[in-house]
Design an enzyme around this catalytic site. Structure first.
Site, PDB file in Angstrom:
ATOM      1  N   SER A  43       0.811  -1.226   0.000  1.00  0.00           N
ATOM      2  CA  SER A  43       0.000   0.000   0.000  1.00  0.00           C
ATOM      3  C   SER A  43       0.844   1.277   0.000  1.00  0.00           C
ATOM      4  CB  SER A  43      -0.965   0.010   1.180  1.00  0.00           C
ATOM      5  OG  SER A  43      -1.939  -0.979   0.994  1.00  0.00           O
ATOM      6  N   THR A  50      -5.575  -3.478   7.487  1.00  0.00           N
ATOM      7  CA  THR A  50      -5.463  -4.795   6.880  1.00  0.00           C
ATOM      8  C   THR A  50      -5.521  -5.875   7.957  1.00  0.00           C
ATOM      9  OG1 THR A  50      -4.266  -6.115   5.253  1.00  0.00           O
ATOM     10  CG2 THR A  50      -2.909  -4.733   6.687  1.00  0.00           C
ATOM     11  N   LYS A  73      -9.638  -5.626  10.556  1.00  0.00           N
ATOM     12  CA  LYS A  73     -10.727  -4.978   9.811  1.00  0.00           C
ATOM     13  C   LYS A  73     -12.048  -4.891  10.585  1.00  0.00           C
ATOM     14  CE  LYS A  73      -8.781  -5.737   5.270  1.00  0.00           C
ATOM     15  NZ  LYS A  73      -8.916  -6.234   3.905  1.00  0.00           N
ATOM     16  N   THR A 117     -12.600 -24.273   9.547  1.00  0.00           N
ATOM     17  CA  THR A 117     -13.409 -24.154  10.766  1.00  0.00           C
ATOM     18  C   THR A 117     -14.833 -23.823  10.322  1.00  0.00           C
ATOM     19  OG1 THR A 117     -11.444 -23.199  11.787  1.00  0.00           O
ATOM     20  CG2 THR A 117     -13.492 -23.043  13.040  1.00  0.00           C
ATOM     21  N   VAL A 125      -7.231 -14.796  -4.067  1.00  0.00           N
ATOM     22  CA  VAL A 125      -7.028 -13.479  -3.451  1.00  0.00           C
ATOM     23  C   VAL A 125      -5.535 -13.180  -3.315  1.00  0.00           C
ATOM     24  CG1 VAL A 125      -7.447 -12.123  -1.366  1.00  0.00           C
ATOM     25  CG2 VAL A 125      -9.184 -13.670  -2.194  1.00  0.00           C
ATOM     26  N   GLY A 131      -5.082 -11.958  -7.007  1.00  0.00           N
ATOM     27  CA  GLY A 131      -5.728 -10.855  -6.311  1.00  0.00           C
ATOM     28  C   GLY A 131      -5.088  -9.492  -6.515  1.00  0.00           C
TER      29      GLY A 131
END
Ligand code: ATR
Length: 264
Positions: free
Chosen positions: A16, A61, A65, A151, A209, A232
């Site tokens: 970023s 990130t 979030k 999970t 992603v 991604g």
């Protein structure tokens, strides 16, 4: 000079700062974008810097979030439904939380030109980014979303805000038109998603992603079947594009130079 920050843990690999600082230069914006690794206990302190005008915007990130939400004054509708915020800024004296991952995913999908209308999506994972993906996919008019997560309970929890999704056991493989890897499996080169991806026709679309490595074993499997594949990277670029628009009211240019620069 305006100041921006991405917070997360880990944060070393975040691209970023590289992306936003590149756009600052291109658009003659007097600003700096940095990254900061924080612990959960430091979230409030960092967000307060926006109120005190020491910071102009924050990207959030993994894994914070959702954790940032209690410290914000207001949420966009998308952030509310996904319980996920990746962009924070001050607006009318209020600290706002927004989710640009949704638009990022949507724009990256539009660019692939894969027609999603009435398609079945098989979504692997139930972590931070998954609610944003479901939100975008539903908006794009897919017929069905089937979620599978190691999970299972975490996948079932998504039903609260997205009651139309189906959930299957980890390892089960339903019929699908598009398969999405939203787990962290693939970050290591030797990672294997553990599905039998052999008897799949080439009309399917594989989306990961993960963009570093560029081609996970999952995408390699899709490619060897002759399927369309996408990593991604464009989702990452477009979520930043949307944050940049919100913060600076400028649409930064996305071209091959930029994509190559991010790889360098
Ligand atoms: P978080 O779960 O904290 O939001 P994430 O990076 O957004 O973190 O999500 C990681 C995803 O990768 C989860 O879906 C996780 O499954 P669990 O919910 O069971 O933890 C999945 N994941 C990570 N390692 C995995 C593994 N070895 N096998 C299967 N799934 C894995």
């Amino acid at each position: 000079m305006k100041k921006f920050l991405v917070i997360g843990n880990p944060i070393e690999h975040s691209l970023s700062p590289k992306l936003h600082n590149f756009w600052f230069k291109k658009n003659n914006i007097n600003a700096n974008y940095d990254k900061k690794k924080i612990d959960k206990s430091e979230i409030q302190e960092v967000i307060l810097e926006i109120k005190n005008n020491k910071l102009n915007g924050i990207n959030v990130t993994v894994p914070f979030k959702s954790d940032v939400i209690p410290f914000l004054d207001a949420l966009s509708e998308e952030s509310q439904i996904t319980q996920s915020v990746n962009t924070i800024y001050m607006h009318n004296k209020k600290i706002l939380g927004h989710n640009t991952d949704i638009k990022g995913f949507e724009l990256s999908l539009r660019e692939t030109r894969f027609n999603l209308k009435n398609k079945i999506i098989f979504l692997l994972g139930a972590g931070g980014v998954v609610p944003s993906m479901i939100y975008a996919l539903e908006k794009l008019g897919v017929a069905k979303i089937v979620v599978s997560n190691r999970t299972k309970q975490k996948a079932l929890r998504l039903k609260k805000n997205f009651p139309n999704i189906s959930v299957v056991d980890w390892g089960d493989q339903p019929e699908f038109d598009m398969i999405v890897n939203a787990t962290s499996l693939g970050l290591s080169k030797e990672d294997d998603i553990g599905l039998n991806l052999k008897d799949i026709n080439k009309e399917k679309f594989f989306y990961d992603v993960i963009y570093n490595p560029k081609e996970t074993n999952f995408l390699k499997a899709g490619k060897s079947l002759g399927c369309q594949v996408s990593n991604g990277k464009m989702m990452f670029i477009y979520q930043a594009f949307e944050a940049f628009k919100l913060w600076h009211n400028v649409k930064p240019e996305i071209n091959e130079d930029l994509k190559n620069y991010l790889d360098s």
